[in-house]
Design an enzyme around this catalytic site. Sequence first.
Site, mmCIF file in Angstrom:
data_model
loop_
_atom_site.group_PDB
_atom_site.id
_atom_site.type_symbol
_atom_site.label_atom_id
_atom_site.label_comp_id
_atom_site.label_asym_id
_atom_site.label_seq_id
_atom_site.Cartn_x
_atom_site.Cartn_y
_atom_site.Cartn_z
ATOM 1 N N GLN A 1 0.668 -1.091 -0.097
ATOM 2 C CA GLN A 1 0.065 -0.028 -0.124
ATOM 3 C C GLN A 1 0.915 1.351 -0.108
ATOM 4 O O GLN A 1 1.791 1.331 0.705
ATOM 5 C CB GLN A 1 -0.800 0.043 1.271
ATOM 6 N N CYS B 1 -6.333 7.453 4.545
ATOM 7 C CA CYS B 1 -5.923 7.969 5.882
ATOM 8 C C CYS B 1 -6.282 9.091 6.533
ATOM 9 O O CYS B 1 -5.893 10.281 5.676
ATOM 10 C CB CYS B 1 -4.195 7.824 5.732
ATOM 11 N N LYS C 1 -7.958 2.507 -1.930
ATOM 12 C CA LYS C 1 -8.559 2.488 -0.581
ATOM 13 C C LYS C 1 -9.385 3.711 -0.336
ATOM 14 O O LYS C 1 -8.373 4.995 -0.529
ATOM 15 C CB LYS C 1 -7.641 2.226 0.654
ATOM 16 N N GLY D 1 -14.435 -0.812 8.178
ATOM 17 C CA GLY D 1 -14.946 -0.122 9.441
ATOM 18 C C GLY D 1 -15.787 -0.846 10.514
ATOM 19 O O GLY D 1 -16.732 -1.579 10.124
ATOM 20 N N ARG E 1 -8.235 -3.145 12.855
ATOM 21 C CA ARG E 1 -7.939 -3.062 14.383
ATOM 22 C C ARG E 1 -8.331 -4.339 14.970
ATOM 23 O O ARG E 1 -7.664 -4.879 15.971
ATOM 24 C CB ARG E 1 -8.569 -1.697 15.101
#
Length: 362
Positions: A84, A114, A155, A221, A245
């Site tokens: 990426q 980001c 992205k 998300g 995460r």
Amino acid sequence: MATPGPAAFLKPLRIGNLDIGFPVVQAALSGYSDWPMRMLAREHGASYSLCEVMLDQFLITYKGRDKNKHFLHNSPEEQPVAGQLMGSEPEQFALGARRLVEAGFAVIDINFGCPVKKVLGRCRGGYHLSQPDVALEIVRQTRDIVPPEIPVTVKMRRGIDDTQESRDHFYTIFEGAFKAGVVAATVHGRTVVQRYNGPSRWEFLAELKQAYPQHVILGSGDLFTAEDCLRMMAETGVDGVTVARGAIGNPWIFEQALALSRGLPLPPPPTVLQQRVVLERHWALAEQIYGPERTGQPLRKFGIKYSASHPRAQEVRTAFTRIRTHRDWQAALDTWYSEDAPGVYPSAKAHRVQGSGGDSCG
């Protein structure tokens, strides 16, 4: 509880000419998704992963020094893996993409998502959602320089904010990117302004997939459990999901999602001794690319995340905050992971973002 009837909506993921297979994959995670983390995700059921985002300027000037070599490290057994990339100028961005191809990454992923403040201030990442012309020039130049057999993906977030202008910019970039040769897009259900606050709007993903059924779209998300992963695909129709995460210190999320996808009951969380096996494996992998003297620092933050699966999470977390050396690591395992006991599923608090560390940068 498992999502009912997973076979009705789950299909193998394909990105360009690559057959990915199981559509629950590991996202790019700044400061986390290095080779050891990706390898563990792969070993636990992730069919595809993305490396942590790299700057075009770093790649152009990269000299292969020991302290930086881990950024580009990838291996045949983890393929396909994506590199990426983030930057501000189309020409430099394209040169950085070429460097990722030379390093052996199977896919080039363009980061327009980001939301970190210092990234936006340098006109990178999510900032590009405010300037469609520059964003699309980056896509075109990247696609031109990357060999045709290497897929290029993008992205995005659903926009800078929720204004009509931001929405228009999103669709201009989304449509233009596919026309320029992008083969898949990962879309985060939050805006750039939201960062990681508030719920991710999965309904936006459903609207997007309904409007563009011909495009490969991955959702992102609020994917913190295996059930979340399957539920997003069931509710929105996206072709796959990228776990960010929710995968830090929790590679088991992929095998749990795989079990649910097959109509099996949700597997129990790993026991304490099962966790120890993975913790030992993680150190061994990390030492291969960081060296014995430098492994403690990156592993400390992973240990803190792993502690969320331990039945005495807070005490174990405290122990991992003190890690400096392999001896420290081994002492923590001997103290907290020597006797077996049932594990626990990580709580929502374990996924909380503090500062920019652990951001998926998307």
